[in-house]
Motif scaffolding. Structure first.
Motif, PDB file in Angstrom:
ATOM      1  N   THR A 284      77.466  -4.828 109.607  1.00  0.00           N
ATOM      2  CA  THR A 284      76.040  -4.762 109.516  1.00  0.00           C
ATOM      3  C   THR A 284      75.416  -3.432 108.889  1.00  0.00           C
ATOM      4  O   THR A 284      76.260  -2.234 108.856  1.00  0.00           O
ATOM      5  CB  THR A 284      75.578  -4.412 111.025  1.00  0.00           C
ATOM      6  OG1 THR A 284      75.866  -5.629 112.036  1.00  0.00           O
ATOM      7  CG2 THR A 284      73.958  -4.253 111.075  1.00  0.00           C
ATOM      8  N   VAL A 285      74.648  -3.663 107.937  1.00  0.00           N
ATOM      9  CA  VAL A 285      73.710  -2.757 107.266  1.00  0.00           C
ATOM     10  C   VAL A 285      72.257  -2.726 107.683  1.00  0.00           C
ATOM     11  O   VAL A 285      71.789  -3.938 107.698  1.00  0.00           O
ATOM     12  CB  VAL A 285      74.091  -3.021 105.762  1.00  0.00           C
ATOM     13  CG1 VAL A 285      75.438  -2.687 105.456  1.00  0.00           C
ATOM     14  CG2 VAL A 285      73.393  -4.382 105.245  1.00  0.00           C
ATOM     15  N   LEU A 286      71.989  -1.513 107.675  1.00  0.00           N
ATOM     16  CA  LEU A 286      70.373  -1.343 108.167  1.00  0.00           C
ATOM     17  C   LEU A 286      69.703  -0.387 107.195  1.00  0.00           C
ATOM     18  O   LEU A 286      70.019   0.847 106.981  1.00  0.00           O
ATOM     19  CB  LEU A 286      70.149  -0.736 109.699  1.00  0.00           C
ATOM     20  CG  LEU A 286      71.067  -1.484 110.776  1.00  0.00           C
ATOM     21  CD1 LEU A 286      70.933  -0.884 111.887  1.00  0.00           C
ATOM     22  CD2 LEU A 286      70.359  -3.021 110.919  1.00  0.00           C
ATOM     23  N   ALA A 287      68.638  -1.047 106.565  1.00  0.00           N
ATOM     24  CA  ALA A 287      67.848  -0.331 105.315  1.00  0.00           C
ATOM     25  C   ALA A 287      67.260   0.939 106.067  1.00  0.00           C
ATOM     26  O   ALA A 287      66.625   0.654 106.998  1.00  0.00           O
ATOM     27  CB  ALA A 287      67.248  -1.268 104.776  1.00  0.00           C
ATOM     28  N   TRP A 288      66.903   2.029 105.278  1.00  0.00           N
ATOM     29  CA  TRP A 288      65.934   3.016 105.612  1.00  0.00           C
ATOM     30  C   TRP A 288      64.965   2.731 104.564  1.00  0.00           C
ATOM     31  O   TRP A 288      65.178   3.006 103.360  1.00  0.00           O
ATOM     32  CB  TRP A 288      66.787   4.117 105.563  1.00  0.00           C
ATOM     33  CG  TRP A 288      65.558   5.347 105.956  1.00  0.00           C
ATOM     34  CD1 TRP A 288      64.916   6.173 105.133  1.00  0.00           C
ATOM     35  CD2 TRP A 288      65.180   5.673 107.247  1.00  0.00           C
ATOM     36  NE1 TRP A 288      63.928   6.870 105.842  1.00  0.00           N
ATOM     37  CE2 TRP A 288      64.054   6.689 107.167  1.00  0.00           C
ATOM     38  CE3 TRP A 288      65.789   5.442 108.533  1.00  0.00           C
ATOM     39  CZ2 TRP A 288      63.627   7.339 108.164  1.00  0.00           C
ATOM     40  CZ3 TRP A 288      65.340   6.230 109.498  1.00  0.00           C
ATOM     41  CH2 TRP A 288      64.212   7.180 109.463  1.00  0.00           C
ATOM     42  N   CYS A 289      63.632   2.549 104.970  1.00  0.00           N
ATOM     43  CA  CYS A 289      63.383   2.212 106.175  1.00  0.00           C
ATOM     44  C   CYS A 289      62.034   1.264 106.108  1.00  0.00           C
ATOM     45  O   CYS A 289      61.310   1.556 105.073  1.00  0.00           O
ATOM     46  CB  CYS A 289      62.910   3.467 107.269  1.00  0.00           C
ATOM     47  SG  CYS A 289      61.372   4.216 106.803  1.00  0.00           S
ATOM     48  N   TRP A 290      61.750   0.418 107.175  1.00  0.00           N
ATOM     49  CA  TRP A 290      60.661  -0.468 106.931  1.00  0.00           C
ATOM     50  C   TRP A 290      59.240   0.475 106.947  1.00  0.00           C
ATOM     51  O   TRP A 290      58.537   0.193 106.072  1.00  0.00           O
ATOM     52  CB  TRP A 290      60.364  -1.298 108.491  1.00  0.00           C
ATOM     53  CG  TRP A 290      59.163  -2.128 108.400  1.00  0.00           C
ATOM     54  CD1 TRP A 290      58.149  -1.888 109.061  1.00  0.00           C
ATOM     55  CD2 TRP A 290      58.963  -3.193 107.527  1.00  0.00           C
ATOM     56  NE1 TRP A 290      57.242  -2.900 108.905  1.00  0.00           N
ATOM     57  CE2 TRP A 290      57.693  -3.672 108.383  1.00  0.00           C
ATOM     58  CE3 TRP A 290      59.834  -4.036 106.624  1.00  0.00           C
ATOM     59  CZ2 TRP A 290      57.446  -5.016 107.674  1.00  0.00           C
ATOM     60  CZ3 TRP A 290      59.434  -5.409 106.227  1.00  0.00           C
ATOM     61  CH2 TRP A 290      57.902  -5.666 106.550  1.00  0.00           C
ATOM     62  N   ASN A 291      59.059   1.305 107.744  1.00  0.00           N
ATOM     63  CA  ASN A 291      57.779   2.401 107.713  1.00  0.00           C
ATOM     64  C   ASN A 291      58.367   3.672 108.407  1.00  0.00           C
ATOM     65  O   ASN A 291      59.239   3.372 109.368  1.00  0.00           O
ATOM     66  CB  ASN A 291      56.633   1.800 108.082  1.00  0.00           C
ATOM     67  CG  ASN A 291      55.646   2.257 107.414  1.00  0.00           C
ATOM     68  OD1 ASN A 291      55.612   3.610 106.948  1.00  0.00           O
ATOM     69  ND2 ASN A 291      54.357   1.819 107.497  1.00  0.00           N
ATOM     70  N   GLY A 292      57.882   4.752 108.351  1.00  0.00           N
ATOM     71  CA  GLY A 292      58.061   6.203 108.651  1.00  0.00           C
ATOM     72  C   GLY A 292      58.681   7.120 107.899  1.00  0.00           C
ATOM     73  O   GLY A 292      58.746   8.403 108.599  1.00  0.00           O
ATOM     74  N   ASP A 293      59.151   6.840 106.659  1.00  0.00           N
ATOM     75  CA  ASP A 293      59.765   7.785 105.728  1.00  0.00           C
ATOM     76  C   ASP A 293      58.630   8.728 105.529  1.00  0.00           C
ATOM     77  O   ASP A 293      57.631   8.035 105.020  1.00  0.00           O
ATOM     78  CB  ASP A 293      60.405   7.237 104.843  1.00  0.00           C
ATOM     79  CG  ASP A 293      61.192   8.259 103.880  1.00  0.00           C
ATOM     80  OD1 ASP A 293      62.022   8.826 104.392  1.00  0.00           O
ATOM     81  OD2 ASP A 293      61.039   8.399 102.677  1.00  0.00           O
ATOM     82  N   GLY A 294      58.906  10.046 105.305  1.00  0.00           N
ATOM     83  CA  GLY A 294      57.916  10.823 104.816  1.00  0.00           C
ATOM     84  C   GLY A 294      57.877  11.026 103.541  1.00  0.00           C
ATOM     85  O   GLY A 294      57.052  11.626 102.600  1.00  0.00           O
ATOM     86  N   GLY A 295      58.690  10.357 102.632  1.00  0.00           N
ATOM     87  CA  GLY A 295      58.867  10.258 101.177  1.00  0.00           C
ATOM     88  C   GLY A 295      58.600   8.969 100.564  1.00  0.00           C
ATOM     89  O   GLY A 295      57.470   8.341 100.803  1.00  0.00           O
ATOM     90  N   ASN A 296      59.525   8.470  99.879  1.00  0.00           N
ATOM     91  CA  ASN A 296      59.390   7.199  99.228  1.00  0.00           C
ATOM     92  C   ASN A 296      60.152   6.014  99.413  1.00  0.00           C
ATOM     93  O   ASN A 296      60.017   5.221  98.984  1.00  0.00           O
ATOM     94  CB  ASN A 296      59.507   7.413  97.628  1.00  0.00           C
ATOM     95  CG  ASN A 296      58.944   8.606  97.098  1.00  0.00           C
ATOM     96  OD1 ASN A 296      57.621   8.724  97.090  1.00  0.00           O
ATOM     97  ND2 ASN A 296      59.631   9.601  96.039  1.00  0.00           N
ATOM     98  N   MET A 297      60.695   6.207 100.702  1.00  0.00           N
ATOM     99  CA  MET A 297      61.509   5.080 101.137  1.00  0.00           C
ATOM    100  C   MET A 297      60.789   4.168 102.216  1.00  0.00           C
ATOM    101  O   MET A 297      61.374   4.013 103.391  1.00  0.00           O
ATOM    102  CB  MET A 297      63.030   5.516 101.553  1.00  0.00           C
ATOM    103  CG  MET A 297      63.717   5.967 100.264  1.00  0.00           C
ATOM    104  SD  MET A 297      65.709   6.508 100.878  1.00  0.00           S
ATOM    105  CE  MET A 297      65.148   8.099 101.967  1.00  0.00           C
ATOM    106  N   ASN A 298      59.755   3.777 101.755  1.00  0.00           N
ATOM    107  CA  ASN A 298      59.018   2.785 102.687  1.00  0.00           C
ATOM    108  C   ASN A 298      59.034   1.530 102.364  1.00  0.00           C
ATOM    109  O   ASN A 298      58.468   1.230 101.157  1.00  0.00           O
ATOM    110  CB  ASN A 298      57.520   3.468 103.111  1.00  0.00           C
ATOM    111  CG  ASN A 298      57.549   4.585 103.896  1.00  0.00           C
ATOM    112  OD1 ASN A 298      57.879   4.716 105.153  1.00  0.00           O
ATOM    113  ND2 ASN A 298      57.367   5.768 103.166  1.00  0.00           N
ATOM    114  N   MET A 299      59.396   0.544 103.016  1.00  0.00           N
ATOM    115  CA  MET A 299      59.497  -0.862 102.636  1.00  0.00           C
ATOM    116  C   MET A 299      57.918  -1.536 102.424  1.00  0.00           C
ATOM    117  O   MET A 299      57.890  -2.548 101.891  1.00  0.00           O
ATOM    118  CB  MET A 299      60.637  -2.037 103.339  1.00  0.00           C
ATOM    119  CG  MET A 299      61.891  -0.974 103.105  1.00  0.00           C
ATOM    120  SD  MET A 299      63.283  -1.942 104.421  1.00  0.00           S
ATOM    121  CE  MET A 299      63.062  -3.481 103.444  1.00  0.00           C
ATOM    122  N   VAL A 300      56.974  -1.075 103.006  1.00  0.00           N
ATOM    123  CA  VAL A 300      55.837  -1.568 103.240  1.00  0.00           C
ATOM    124  C   VAL A 300      54.595  -0.528 102.759  1.00  0.00           C
ATOM    125  O   VAL A 300      55.000   0.863 102.874  1.00  0.00           O
ATOM    126  CB  VAL A 300      55.311  -2.336 104.570  1.00  0.00           C
ATOM    127  CG1 VAL A 300      56.221  -3.386 104.841  1.00  0.00           C
ATOM    128  CG2 VAL A 300      55.339  -1.074 105.397  1.00  0.00           C
TER     129      VAL A 300
END
Length: 326
Positions: A284-300
């Motif tokens: 299983t692989v889980l992406a960081w992240c749908w929302n909640g990152d304080g940087g640039n890794m928010n999927m929405v």
């Protein structure tokens, strides 16, 4: 103060061997907000692929604790349109039990498998056994309350254990912590491997008891976290596919609990290739992240750091990077 995708902590120096990820200090978001009623209606579970991925379906991480006191709109209606998202891993700060009940309830109502993770931003990478014990006691106190909102798998603690912890110390601390959690929970327990999810050799030695102490409980799932700065100090190099082979050779299920493309200034690991290789192994692989990152890794967008009271979302440019790996 609260943390973005908290891969760098105060325990890090500028040495690559001590840095595995990224820490950003975010601005506290004020005012209160609740999930939009029509966004948390019960829904049909996401359509599974022909062959189920790993232990769970693939999916995404959520880190809502730091925004508007955890009262955020997840954007379930938009998530339901993304058929490859089948699991959500929710990071829960220890003071957010009440909010976590809502997050778990809504995730289950929308058809998702849930991994619930005890997360304490101030002690990431800590080798203090007392912190892992505190996490276990938190689960003993709160598991029943949280489970009343819906079923989930326990991820005992996010990123406990540094790059330098010995396999014996890691195994001993987890033996104690797991025994406490077992007083209230009998399911699989996910444990993040040490070194911010990157010390595969230490984890393998702890499971096998190579150096004298082994993790006794066999109903565990090992979790690695993969980013461009992923570093395996035990092998004195950036992570490579062979590290995932070593992690998977010990007879326990394995997952990639987090992955993302932000280097935080540190590179060396082929994060994309590593995630692909993990998938080829059936993990299983889980992406960081749908929302909640304080940087640039928010999927929405908007990210909660920018608008904690948003009621609707659209897909960000980063979405295409992360979603392509699921």
């Amino acid at each position: 103060m609260f943390i973005s995708k908290e891969k760098v902590t105060s325990s890090h120096s500028t040495s690559l061997a001590q840095v595995s990820g990224f820490l950003a200090i975010c601005a506290t978001m004020l005012l209160s907000s609740c999930s939009k009623p029509d966004d948390v209606m019960p829904a049909t579970a996401p359509t599974p692929s022909a062959v189920d991925e790993g232990v769970f379906g693939n999916g995404v991480n959520l880190q809502p604790s730091y925004y508007n006191n955890g009262n955020v709109n997840i954007g379930w209606s938009l998530m339901r349109q993304q058929s490859k998202i089948r699991t959500v891993r929710i990071e829960i700060e220890p003071d957010k039990v009440s909010q976590a009940k809502t997050w778990i309830r809504d995730a289950r109502s929308n058809g998702y498998t849930v991994i619930a993770t005890y997360h304490k931003a101030s002690v990431l990478g800590s080798d203090a056994a007392s912190e892992l014990t505190a996490a276990a006691n938190w689960w003993r106190s709160n598991y029943g309350t949280l489970a009343a909102s819906g079923s989930f798998t326990v991820n005992l603690m996010n990123e406990w254990g540094s790059h330098s912890i010995s396999s014996n110390a890691y195994a001993s601390a987890y033996n104690n912590a797991i025994s406490i959690v077992r007083q209230v929970y009998s399911g699989s327990i996910i444990i993040d491997i040490p070194g911010y999810g990157q010390e595969t050799r230490t984890a393998a030695d702890a499971v096998k008891g190579t150096n004298g102490t082994r993790i006794n409980d066999t109903n565990i799932i090992l979790s690695t976290h993969i980013y461009p700065g992923a570093y395996n100090q035990g092998r004195n190099r950036s992570m490579i596919n062979a590290d995932l082979d070593e992690m998977g050779s010990v007879g326990r299920s394995c997952i990639v609990g987090e992955f993302g493309n932000d280097s935080g200034g540190y590179t060396g690991a082929n994060w994309s290739g590593l995630v692909d290789y993990a998938k080829s192994k059936g993990w299983t692989v889980l992406a960081w992240c749908w929302n909640g990152d304080g940087g640039n890794m928010n999927m929405v967008t908007p990210a909660w750091k920018n608008n904690a009271t948003a009621t609707s979302y659209s897909l960000s440019s980063y979405f295409n990077v992360a979603y392509a790996k699921l």
